[in-house]
Write an enzyme that holds these catalytic residues in place. Structure first.
Site, mmCIF file in Angstrom:
data_model
loop_
_atom_site.group_PDB
_atom_site.id
_atom_site.type_symbol
_atom_site.label_atom_id
_atom_site.label_comp_id
_atom_site.label_asym_id
_atom_site.label_seq_id
_atom_site.Cartn_x
_atom_site.Cartn_y
_atom_site.Cartn_z
ATOM 1 N N LYS C 47 0.863 -1.186 0.000
ATOM 2 C CA LYS C 47 0.000 0.000 0.000
ATOM 3 C C LYS C 47 0.900 1.236 0.000
ATOM 4 O O LYS C 47 1.901 1.272 0.733
ATOM 5 C CB LYS C 47 -0.854 -0.030 1.274
ATOM 6 C CG LYS C 47 -1.644 1.232 1.569
ATOM 7 C CD LYS C 47 -3.002 1.218 0.914
ATOM 8 C CE LYS C 47 -3.735 2.554 1.053
ATOM 9 N NZ LYS C 47 -4.657 2.780 -0.071
ATOM 10 N N THR C 48 0.572 2.231 -0.782
ATOM 11 C CA THR C 48 1.394 3.443 -0.836
ATOM 12 C C THR C 48 1.609 4.006 0.557
ATOM 13 O O THR C 48 0.645 4.222 1.297
ATOM 14 C CB THR C 48 0.734 4.521 -1.705
ATOM 15 O OG1 THR C 48 0.583 4.007 -3.027
ATOM 16 C CG2 THR C 48 1.576 5.796 -1.731
ATOM 17 N N CYS C 135 -2.031 9.218 -7.465
ATOM 18 C CA CYS C 135 -3.185 8.841 -6.651
ATOM 19 C C CYS C 135 -4.201 9.971 -6.627
ATOM 20 O O CYS C 135 -3.910 11.061 -6.153
ATOM 21 C CB CYS C 135 -2.776 8.506 -5.230
ATOM 22 S SG CYS C 135 -4.207 8.009 -4.260
ATOM 23 N N LYS C 172 4.449 5.364 -11.295
ATOM 24 C CA LYS C 172 3.080 4.913 -11.562
ATOM 25 C C LYS C 172 2.270 6.057 -12.146
ATOM 26 O O LYS C 172 2.085 7.104 -11.526
ATOM 27 C CB LYS C 172 2.424 4.399 -10.287
ATOM 28 C CG LYS C 172 1.069 3.761 -10.553
ATOM 29 C CD LYS C 172 0.624 2.887 -9.422
ATOM 30 C CE LYS C 172 -0.742 2.277 -9.702
ATOM 31 N NZ LYS C 172 -1.234 1.520 -8.540
#
Ligand SMILES: Cc1cc2nc3c(=O)[nH]c(=O)nc-3n(C[C@H](O)[C@H](O)[C@H](O)COP(=O)(O)OP(=O)(O)OC[C@H]3O[C@@H](n4cnc5c(N)ncnc54)[C@H](O)[C@@H]3O)c2cc1C
Ligand SMILES: Cc1cc2nc3c(=O)[nH]c(=O)nc-3n(C[C@H](O)[C@H](O)[C@H](O)COP(=O)(O)OP(=O)(O)OC[C@H]3O[C@@H](n4cnc5c(N)ncnc54)[C@H](O)[C@@H]3O)c2cc1C
Ligand SMILES: Cc1cc2nc3c(=O)[nH]c(=O)nc-3n(C[C@H](O)[C@H](O)[C@H](O)COP(=O)(O)O)c2cc1C
Ligand SMILES: Cc1cc2nc3c(=O)[nH]c(=O)nc-3n(C[C@H](O)[C@H](O)[C@H](O)COP(=O)(O)O)c2cc1C
Ligand code: FES
Ligand code: FES
Lengths: 318, 290, 318, 290
Positions: C47-48, C135, C172
């Site tokens: 998880k980030t 994100c 990402k």
């Protein structure tokens, strides 16, 4: 209980109800009319027409995707002349209010198509013109007019010049941009009456048996309920900018993933004053009718007596 | 709005036949209107379908409403998500069916001899066609082919419906080993057929068209293009077909087909699972511009 | 028949197979390990993590959508210190190769997190670092680092400086940009070893009963099979640019809508040398394992004996 | 990997009970491991589901494998796409079930008096809990509430499992008209309960917690937060709960719950169908930064 007033104002032209077909998802009316009376819709949106007849792309032109589909039709159509001679008069005869979708390979071609349309004897059934600056199947590459604010503005300016001033002009935007509000600002500043959002998302599907792209054209446009959250977001962002005063107020036609009345209500509550039903029509040819009936029922069930009061309501309840 | 029906059809029978499933739905509106060669578009996936697009199936036979409820019969090969869903339905389940769709096989005005050629489940619509032709006094010979015996449909039914039946399989598991086009010349020659009707894979339809032409017969072929809507509104199902004016157009096989005169189809455009737009097709030039 | 060689090269670090979890869809290993041995995966993606503990956003944080979901978790997590003390050692003990996902509110915070990570005693289980510049739940607005080539480049440059030179560094990317190839070029020119594509698409879902956004945070990230065609397209475009020589060659990790082996194969054939399984894990906690088994089976069924030979193969067959 | 099972479970019984469906699945692995208060996560939508996320249901009861196959029972209210799909399943259909999940109701070490409070289908897990408590010598009184008689679950079963039963409905269609919190004080006072167990809507759990506290009892409440995975990997199901150290954290109700001590839950954060992050929660400061 009085029936709900479903009428909606498209920037001057008032439609009896807010549900439309989506361009390219109902051909030019004859076929759909076997299932849904074209006059019963708020408006009938025609397949995007260009200046010349177009064969469209090679096949396969479609791939089913989870809760959606990918298409690369490539704007197959008869060209604006045949459209004005055959399709528009047919729609007029059958009582449809028509939103004519037009496109061009250059800004000049857009303008030519508009000029030809405006000269049509059947023009009085035209409720508005939708300028498709966002079709991913025209150019070979992913970049369409709607990816660039200047290119979009140029198209709108030229088209506006060729149409009677009373004709509402909608720019159809692509969600495949970093900042859709920027594009919206550009077209609204260049003669667009309002916005149609969204066109399809650029996608690729691989045929895992042949290990090659499933579409002969490689890329295609993704549509259907799968993309609805993206459409609602686009409408949300642009309507929010209008509420914030950073964009001029203008009617928004919502499109993307609508199948049911509740789906339509999502776009409306996010800010759309009309809704188009596209891919769902392939699932059920009566889908536009079902969405309209469902939407009307929900608006009434929520206790509203005017559809217009629901437009953008979710912005007041966050 | 009277030539097509939409019905939430109840499945009243589902049985396996070789590699296929033979399904019977109650759909009196469709049964009443349909003619051989037409098809239906069936919704799959239930109430919240991830598989949004309709699946198209030839009408195998119809039993118009009389003393009994009107029914339509389909022969389905379970190959993907939608056909798996459909063949997993149980009696009394319902799904939405639209039809009849497309143009039926054109029937000869005179009682001429005919040959009916089916490949795999492509034979499904031919028995009904055969009965119709024979009731008009036409001679009917049938050629049925498939990859294997399992995938051959209706060889027994054929004996009832046709004056003669020849069977071929790729693996020789039943009938002649080989393709329908291997045996077709002899059958046409023998029956002096004026019309050859065919339904099956594209490659087969092309050879049938060629063989028919060589023997002076007209080929009427029912094609199977990938279809998203089945009702003419999406433009996914197009193929290049020459019109009366000689010009090739990308026409919708769901409304202008699925039955075409074989010699009108631009077979040269089909290769390797794709179909190109012939350079001389109407509107091809505009595609080259952008 | 010899078993297929599934190994894949992540830009220096070789993994035994190409299937990973996706960041945020498998927590930090303990919970998933009840269903899938974390050591059996090509890599485990965490998880980030950011510098400080984060509570995440208010709830509701999710909405189901057709063949997908919308989430607004808001990078809830323990902060990099607790991560290095508790989570990373646990993953190391259980034999996982770890791709650590990091983020920051500023480029400097990204760098701090990287520095802290590099100093961890458990660092030897780190197969690479994934820099989450995309994100949609960090900032309140839709614009994330990955929407801007300069901002992205700055993050990558600073993070690169803080990591041992042998550590593969993956940026990402967000699909919500006009030109993903441009962003790819920017990060590859600033120290990224490779790319992970795609993060979620920005979306909104309206709760049609309350007529307000379903997520307390209004916007969220759309994921799941619904968006797979967009992920395949992103991988396709970037890999095509590498083949054309307009982008430097670099490993691509594909992510977006993978549930089955065939789904994974789509991304691989489009150009991904590894694949992450995210939302599908919520549908079935063994999904990463199933996707791996399925992919291995398909590669073998196609007659290949090296997974690497299938990477990007669809570009040779258009 | 031994405390949880995943099974492709066959539905062996499905019957309507008032507004609900009572489903029995064969799932011996889950039945063997489960304890009252735990739940299962059920896949819905079949092979190509448009509804990707699991649906969570309390275990109503389990029958561990013995002479018969081990089964688990669920009580399902059909409210949306997933529960409609589930309740439309027919006997012999199968779907994937994962469980048992979450923490069970903690059982008292001493044979103290307890009150069990259920709202709507929230009573489903309480009868099994009642049996377990009574087998340990605990007195069990039950309070069951619902909007209407139709939505009341297990009033008859309750009489078997509890020393006393009080029923309330909002509309007075059966039992006392009103809420469970109206009658709960008297029940606690009468039984001198040390623990109040509750399962039902959030508003009810909050009042039960308050009433219990006023009467010196501990409340153990089983919450129902919207869950995407049910197994602890997605972080959608969080709620603010105070830990032993007094600090509030956004904890996952699927793994740290669904049962919480009522007085640990930050009820003040819940309003109008949302739950905010309390300003003093661990990590809330970082959210304000970006
Ligand atoms: C006019 C017509 C008549 C047909 N008659 C029969 C029949 O009698 N029996 C039978 O078993 N099959 C028939 N088919 C083929 C049948 O439609 C496909 O096998 C079926 O659509 C595949 O669906 P699927 O979900 O199993 O496969 P998927 O691969 O999941 O389908 C994905 C999408 O592609 C479309 N598609 C895939 N293959 C075909 C195909 N061959 N033709 C058209 N669309 C396709 C589907 O409609 C769907 O939209 C006919 C097709 C047409 C066009
Ligand atoms: C621990 C736990 C135990 C539960 N026990 C029962 C029970 O015994 N009987 C019963 O009928 N219901 C129970 N529920 C509620 C049940 O999970 C939901 O009613 C169901 O998920 C709704 O799914 P749907 O597809 O019908 O609705 P949809 O609105 O289509 O669901 C959409 C999404 O939201 C989630 N969701 C919606 N409502 C809820 C909810 N109330 N709780 C959790 N997730 C939700 C769904 O899981 C799904 O992911 C329980 C929930 C939890 C968390
Ligand atoms: C087969 C197909 C053809 C389309 N053709 C056009 C078109 O010609 N012009 C256009 O503006 N949009 C076209 N679209 C896009 C739709 O009008 C609509 O914007 C998009 O599909 C999203 O809506 P939906 O999810 O309801 O389909 C087409 C979409 C599909 C699926
Ligand atoms: C609940 C949830 C949480 C996520 N959290 C993160 C995250 O912390 N960091 C990140 O880089 N991506 C995060 N993602 C995005 C996924 O890693 C992945 O890029 C995206 O969901 C697309 O893949 P999928 O369709 O397989 O889920 C999250 C996705 C979901 C659904
Ligand atoms: S299948 Fe849609 S037009 Fe033929
Ligand atoms: S439901 Fe996924 S973490 Fe709780």
């Amino acid at each position: 209980m009085a029936p709900v007033d479903l009428s909606t104002d498209l920037g001057g032209v008032v439609l009896p109800n807010p549900v439309m077909t989506a361009s390219g998802c109902a051909a030019n009316g004859r076929e759909l009319h076997r299932f849904v009376d074209v006059a019963s819709l708020g408006a009938f949106v025609t397949k995007t027409v260009m200046s010349q007849p177009r064969s469209g792309r090679p096949t396969p032109r479609m791939a089913e995707t989870p809760s959606g589909m990918l298409n690369s039709i490539g704007l197959q159509g008869p060209g604006i002349r045949a459209f004005c001679e055959e399709d528009l008069p047919w729609l007029r005869e059958h009582g449809a209010r028509v939103l004519v979708s037009i496109a061009g390979g250059t800004a000049g071609e857009f303008a030519d198509v508009a000029a030809h349309l405006a000269a049509s004897p059947a023009y009085d059934c035209v409720a508005g013109v939708e300028v498709n600056i966002s079709c991913p199947n025209v150019a070979n590459r992913g970049q369409v007019f709607a990816c660039n604010p200047e290119a979009s503005a140029k198209v709108l300016t030229l088209v506006r010049e060729r149409l009677p001033s009373g004709t509402p002009l909608f720019a159809k935007l692509s969600p495949d941009v970093t900042d859709i509000v920027e594009i919206a600002a550009s077209v609204l500043g260049s003669g667009a009456t309002g916005l149609t959002m969204i066109n399809t998302l650029l996608g690729v599907v691989i045929d895992t048996e042949r290990l090659r792209p499933q579409l002969a054209a490689v890329t295609g446009g993704l549509s259907g309920p799968a993309v609805r959250a993206v459409a609602v977001r686009a409408v949300w962002q642009v309507h929010a900018a209008m509420r914030a005063g950073t964009l001029p107020e203008a009617p928004i036609i919502g499109v993307g993933g609508v199948r049911t009345g509740a789906d339509a209500l999502e776009l409306v509550a996010a800010g759309a004053c009309a809704v188009q039903v596209g891919t769902a029509t392939f699932h059920d040819p009566t889908a536009p009718r079902l969405a309209l009936d469902g939407l009307a029922g929900l608006v009434a069930a929520h206790g509203f007596d005017r559809f217009a009061d629901v437009v953008g309501i979710a912005h007041e309840r966050t | 709005m009277s030539d097509v029906a939409q019905e939430c059809a109840e499945l009243v029978a589902s049985r396996r036949v070789g590699a296929y499933h033979h399904l019977t739905f109650v759909a009196p509106g469709i049964a009443k209107l349909a003619r051989p060669g037409q098809f239906v578009a069936v919704a799959v996936g239930g109430e919240e379908p991830a598989t949004l697009l309709r699946r198209c199936f030839s009408l195998h036979k119809v039993s118009p409403a009389g003393a009994h409820r009107g029914t339509v019969d389909l022969v389905v090969s379970a190959v993907g998500a939608g056909t798996r869903w459909l063949t997993a339905l149980r009696t009394h389940d319902r799904t939405d069916v639209v039809g009849p769709l497309g143009r039926p096989f054109p029937l000869p005005k005179e009682p001429v001899a005919t040959v009916l050629v089916g490949g795999g489940y492509g034979s499904a619509p031919l028995f009904w066609l055969a009965d119709t032709l024979r009731s008009r006094g036409c001679r009917v010979d049938m050629v049925l082919g498939a990859a294997t015996e399992e995938r051959l449909f209706g060889a027994v039914e054929a004996r009832r419906s046709a004056d003669s039946v020849v069977v071929t399989t790729d693996d020789g598991s039943v009938g002649h080993r080989g393709w329908v086009s291997d045996v077709l010349p002899a059958v046409i020659t023998h029956s002096r057929a004026a019309v050859v009707y065919a339904c099956g894979p594209m490659g087969m339809l092309r050879s049938v068209t060629e063989v028919a032409a060589e023997h002076g017969a007209v080929a009427q072929v029912a094609v199977e293009e990938s279809m998203a809507c089945g009702v003419g509104v999406c433009m996914t199902c197009v193929m290049p077909v020459r019109g009366n004016d000689g010009a090739t157009r990308m026409v919708r096989s769901c409304v202008e087909g699925p039955v075409f005169r074989g010699d009108r189809v631009r077979w040269d455009a089909f290769a390797d699972g794709r179909c190109l737009v012939p350079e001389d097709a109407v509107g091809a030039a505009a595609m080259r511009a952008h």
